[in-house]
Motif scaffolding. Structure first.
Motif, short mmCIF file in Angstrom:
data_model
loop_
_atom_site.label_atom_id
_atom_site.label_comp_id
_atom_site.label_asym_id
_atom_site.label_seq_id
_atom_site.Cartn_x
_atom_site.Cartn_y
_atom_site.Cartn_z
N LYS A 52 0.97 4.65 -2.73
CA LYS A 52 0.93 5.72 -2.42
C LYS A 52 2.02 6.41 -2.82
O LYS A 52 1.79 7.79 -3.48
CB LYS A 52 0.40 6.47 -1.20
CG LYS A 52 -0.83 5.59 -0.53
CD LYS A 52 -0.97 4.92 1.16
CE LYS A 52 -2.54 5.62 1.44
NZ LYS A 52 -2.06 4.85 3.40
N GLU A 53 3.17 6.18 -3.11
CA GLU A 53 4.15 7.38 -3.18
C GLU A 53 4.52 7.08 -4.85
O GLU A 53 5.55 8.06 -5.24
CB GLU A 53 5.40 6.88 -2.00
CG GLU A 53 5.40 6.76 -1.07
CD GLU A 53 6.45 6.07 -0.28
OE1 GLU A 53 7.67 5.18 -0.74
OE2 GLU A 53 5.99 6.23 1.33
N ASN A 54 3.79 6.19 -5.56
CA ASN A 54 4.39 5.75 -6.11
C ASN A 54 3.67 5.44 -7.41
O ASN A 54 3.37 4.59 -8.81
CB ASN A 54 6.11 4.91 -6.94
CG ASN A 54 6.60 4.67 -6.10
OD1 ASN A 54 7.78 5.47 -6.26
ND2 ASN A 54 6.96 4.15 -4.73
N ARG A 55 2.49 6.17 -7.24
CA ARG A 55 1.16 6.16 -8.12
C ARG A 55 1.32 6.29 -10.16
O ARG A 55 0.77 4.95 -10.36
CB ARG A 55 0.67 6.83 -8.30
CG ARG A 55 -2.05 7.27 -8.08
CD ARG A 55 -1.61 6.41 -7.05
NE ARG A 55 -2.81 5.48 -7.76
CZ ARG A 55 -3.93 4.99 -7.98
NH1 ARG A 55 -3.12 3.65 -7.28
NH2 ARG A 55 -4.80 4.07 -8.43
N TYR A 109 2.82 2.15 -10.49
CA TYR A 109 1.30 1.08 -10.22
C TYR A 109 0.58 1.11 -11.68
O TYR A 109 0.60 0.33 -12.46
CB TYR A 109 0.77 1.85 -9.15
CG TYR A 109 -0.24 1.32 -8.61
CD1 TYR A 109 -0.44 -0.33 -8.57
CD2 TYR A 109 -1.66 1.11 -9.08
CE1 TYR A 109 -1.76 -1.23 -8.59
CE2 TYR A 109 -3.03 0.85 -9.44
CZ TYR A 109 -2.82 -0.78 -8.70
OH TYR A 109 -4.02 -1.45 -8.60
N LYS A 149 0.92 -1.30 -0.09
CA LYS A 149 0.07 0.40 0.56
C LYS A 149 0.66 1.79 0.63
O LYS A 149 0.46 2.30 -1.05
CB LYS A 149 -0.80 -0.17 0.97
CG LYS A 149 -1.38 -1.17 1.02
CD LYS A 149 -3.14 -0.47 0.38
CE LYS A 149 -3.88 -2.01 0.77
NZ LYS A 149 -4.67 -2.61 -0.87
N ASP A 150 1.74 1.24 1.26
CA ASP A 150 3.22 2.89 0.75
C ASP A 150 3.46 2.81 -0.71
O ASP A 150 3.54 3.67 -1.08
CB ASP A 150 3.95 2.37 2.13
CG ASP A 150 3.88 2.65 3.10
OD1 ASP A 150 2.55 2.74 3.03
OD2 ASP A 150 3.97 1.70 4.28
N PHE A 151 3.47 1.71 -1.02
CA PHE A 151 4.55 1.82 -2.51
C PHE A 151 2.91 2.50 -3.40
O PHE A 151 3.85 3.76 -4.09
CB PHE A 151 4.66 0.62 -3.29
CG PHE A 151 5.47 0.53 -4.27
CD1 PHE A 151 6.68 0.91 -4.57
CD2 PHE A 151 3.87 -0.07 -5.83
CE1 PHE A 151 7.54 0.97 -5.90
CE2 PHE A 151 4.91 0.15 -6.79
CZ PHE A 151 6.52 1.09 -6.40
#
Length: 121
Positions: free
Chosen positions: A17-20, A23, A13-15
């Motif tokens: 948010k930080e790298n939309r 993704y 989930k953090d990834f």
């Protein structure tokens, strides 16, 4: 970053948010992964086709591979399978609205391939 799982890519989930942006690229790549998916989508862009018509277009694909690719595209919501209650049964495949949104991506891929790919006379 991400790991490949049976359903495509799995992200923390953090990834996400930080790298939309990454993704989004990975999601699109996982949807289009498969040797024949892009060609199937491109073929369906103008109208619906029956299984044998798709098979004739992709003459080198095995029956099992085509069935698998069609099922995955259907599961991802890019194509729909319409079964007509006739004898013998008639099945047609067509793009969904989500599938139609992928056509500009395929067109850009085609343009890039024409620009940098092997020239065929």
């Amino acid at each position: 970053m991400a790991r490949i799982c049976k359903d495509g890519y799995e992200f923390k989930k953090d990834f996400i948010k930080e790298n939309r942006e990454v993704y989004g690229i990975s999601y699109t790549q996982s949807i289009l992964s498969g040797r024949w998916k892009c060609l199937i989508l491109w073929f369906l862009k103008s109208k619906e086709y029956r299984y044998n018509e798709i098979k004739a277009f992709l003459w080198d694909i095995s029956q099992g591979s085509l069935t698998k690719q069609l099922r995955e595209l259907e599961a991802d919501g890019l194509i729909e399978r319409n079964v007509f209650p006739e004898v013998p049964p008639r099945v047609e495949y067509s793009l969904t609205s989500k599938g139609k949104e992928f056509i500009p991506i395929l067109d850009l891929m085609g343009d890039l391939g024409k620009k940098y790919g092997e020239k065929i006379e």
